[in-house]
Design an enzyme around this catalytic site. Structure first.
Site, PDB file in Angstrom:
ATOM      1  N   ARG A 157      -4.752   5.685  -8.195  1.00  0.00           N
ATOM      2  CA  ARG A 157      -5.291   6.850  -8.925  1.00  0.00           C
ATOM      3  C   ARG A 157      -4.229   7.838  -9.365  1.00  0.00           C
ATOM      4  NH1 ARG A 157      -8.680   5.646  -5.459  1.00  0.00           N
ATOM      5  NH2 ARG A 157      -6.962   4.579  -4.457  1.00  0.00           N
ATOM      6  N   THR A 158      -3.201   8.050  -8.574  1.00  0.00           N
ATOM      7  CA  THR A 158      -2.213   9.049  -8.992  1.00  0.00           C
ATOM      8  C   THR A 158      -1.498   8.564 -10.253  1.00  0.00           C
ATOM      9  OG1 THR A 158      -1.933   9.671  -6.687  1.00  0.00           O
ATOM     10  CG2 THR A 158      -0.255  10.446  -8.218  1.00  0.00           C
ATOM     11  N   LYS A 174      19.105  -3.291  -8.430  1.00  0.00           N
ATOM     12  CA  LYS A 174      20.478  -3.774  -8.686  1.00  0.00           C
ATOM     13  C   LYS A 174      21.506  -2.792  -8.152  1.00  0.00           C
ATOM     14  CE  LYS A 174      19.243  -5.927 -13.122  1.00  0.00           C
ATOM     15  NZ  LYS A 174      19.510  -5.838 -14.567  1.00  0.00           N
ATOM     16  N   ARG A 204       6.963   8.828  -7.914  1.00  0.00           N
ATOM     17  CA  ARG A 204       6.603   8.632  -6.496  1.00  0.00           C
ATOM     18  C   ARG A 204       7.679   7.773  -5.874  1.00  0.00           C
ATOM     19  NH1 ARG A 204       0.769   6.774  -4.310  1.00  0.00           N
ATOM     20  NH2 ARG A 204       0.436   8.968  -4.700  1.00  0.00           N
ATOM     21  N   HIS A 208       2.778  16.139  -1.756  1.00  0.00           N
ATOM     22  CA  HIS A 208       2.017  15.544  -2.855  1.00  0.00           C
ATOM     23  C   HIS A 208       1.333  16.709  -3.575  1.00  0.00           C
ATOM     24  CE1 HIS A 208      -0.106  12.735  -5.222  1.00  0.00           C
ATOM     25  NE2 HIS A 208      -0.606  11.939  -4.297  1.00  0.00           N
TER      26      HIS A 208
HETATM   27  C1  NCD Z   1      -2.593   9.423  -1.015  1.00  0.00           C
HETATM   28  C2  NCD Z   1      -1.069   9.278  -1.049  1.00  0.00           C
HETATM   29  O1  NCD Z   1      -0.550   8.415  -1.755  1.00  0.00           O
HETATM   30  O2  NCD Z   1      -0.456  10.080  -0.367  1.00  0.00           O
HETATM   31  N1  NCD Z   1      -3.212   8.790  -2.084  1.00  0.00           N
HETATM   32  C3  NCD Z   1      -3.300   9.453  -3.284  1.00  0.00           C
HETATM   33  O3  NCD Z   1      -2.306   9.756  -3.895  1.00  0.00           O
HETATM   34  N2  NCD Z   1      -4.522   9.792  -3.701  1.00  0.00           N
HETATM   35  C4  NCD Z   1      -3.194   9.124   0.291  1.00  0.00           C
HETATM   36  C5  NCD Z   1      -2.992   7.771   0.919  1.00  0.00           C
HETATM   37  O4  NCD Z   1      -2.320   6.904   0.366  1.00  0.00           O
HETATM   38  O5  NCD Z   1      -3.552   7.567   1.993  1.00  0.00           O
END
Ligand code: NCD
Length: 338
Positions: free
Chosen positions: A57-58, A86, A107, A135
């Site tokens: 989702r992110t 690499k 990320r 986050h």
């Molecule tokens: C979370 C994350 O990646 O920190 N997910 C998200 O971004 N909605 C929570 C998780 O992975 O448990």
């Protein structure tokens, strides 16, 4: 905070007024996210979406948010498909990719890595999660959701009673959310986790120093009674030395409809950043809650698009021009927002 041209690396950058600004702009994005109107305000702009850890989702909601504003998205997922495999440094990667993009979302599994990348980037960078650290866009969408849910029931953010449950040690969403909640008044925060996965002391300390009440519990039924919001989280398996170690804690706190009915006040809102671990040995939010109208997990994911659109619009300075570049949609829209 100055949004224009800024990185978003940490929730510490935000004061209450800044959050109000993001939420105000997010509200204006609803007609676009609901496919009532189309805007081309970011036509020609490119988002570099770089995800070096699993994400559904992110990653997709950042991409959709940018597309909904009329921009294009270029993506890299996983180390194996990037030149980092690499031996390329974050510095070089940042120099290169910021030459191709107008803004970057990233990320990465290591705390502080996105900030390091941002230092070398020539364009704004949004932290999509750096290891167990932060986050920020998730915390903003969580707070946006909490505000909507409690206001709908006549409440407000000040005086909120919230229980956070699960892996509070490694969960970056609860870390960032704690810091945002600390900006409000008179929070009642209950932290429910196995002792080994407790919320790091610095987050508890900050809440307490600012006069909020924090209680710590290992008992789910006790912790979830008398709260407005339940915020459940997954055991962050990828942060443990081994799967076996994570298995020790998986399934420690399972919420289902029967437990909800027995212990929660009516209308307690259930949230989770997702993914919920639906495997039988975990099942932290049972599928039998799916028809509970207070299950807000998919309202959270929908709200994520609005909040991410708002961040893009503010950082790229187009928040007042979105409507100017709009037109009605010209396709049949069967999308339900229930
Ligand atoms: C979370 C994350 O990646 O920190 N997910 C998200 O971004 N909605 C929570 C998780 O992975 O448990």
């Amino acid at each position: 905070m100055q949004f224009l041209g800024s990185h978003v690396l940490s929730v510490d950058q935000f004061e209450r007024g800044d959050i109000d600004k993001v939420f105000e702009v997010a509200d204006t994005m609803a007609p676009y996210a609901l496919r009532q109107k189309v805007t081309r305000v970011l036509e020609g702009a490119i988002l570099g979406n770089m995800f070096f850890e699993p994400s559904t989702r992110t990653r997709v909601s950042f991409g959709c948010a940018f597309n909904l504003l009329g921009g294009d998205v270029r993506e890299t997922t996983g180390f194996q498909s990037s030149a980092i495999a690499k031996g390329e440094s974050l510095y070089d990667t940042a120099r290169v990719l910021s030459g191709y993009s107008d803004i970057i979302c990233m990320r990465h599994p290591e705390s502080g890595s996105v900030a390091e990348f941002a230092e070398a980037s020539r364009v704004p960078v949004i932290n999509g999660g750096d290891g167990p650290n932060e986050h920020p866009s998730q915390a903003l969408l969580d707070l946006y959701t909490i505000r909507k849910e409690v206001e709908h029931k006549g409440g407000s953010l000040d005086g909120l009673r919230i229980a956070m449950i699960g892996d509070l040690k490694h969960g970056r969403t609860v870390h960032s959310l704690c810091r945002l909640l600390a900006l409000y008044k008179n929070m009642h925060v209950t932290l429910i986790s196995p002792a080994e996965l407790a919320m790091p002391e610095s987050y508890i300390e900050q809440l307490r120093v600012l006069g909020h009440s924090v209680s710590i519990s290992t008992d789910l039924s006790q912790g979830i009674s008398g709260v407005d919001i339940i915020y459940s989280t997954r055991i962050q398996e990828e942060r443990f030395q081994s799967k076996e170690e994570a298995d020790l804690y998986r399934g420690s706190f399972r919420l289902n409809q029967a437990i909800y009915t027995q212990y929660c006040e009516p209308n307690t809102v259930i949230m989770h950043p997702l993914p919920r671990d639906s495997r039988a040995d975990a099942n932290e939010l049972d599928n039998d809650l799916n028809h509970n109208p207070n299950l807000a997990i998919f309202r959270q994911t929908d709200n994520g698009v609005l909040v991410r659109m708002a961040l893009f619009a503010l950082i790229l300075g187009v928040e007042k021009q979105v409507d100017k570049y709009s037109r009605p949609v010209n396709w049949y829209c069967s999308r339900s927002n229930q």
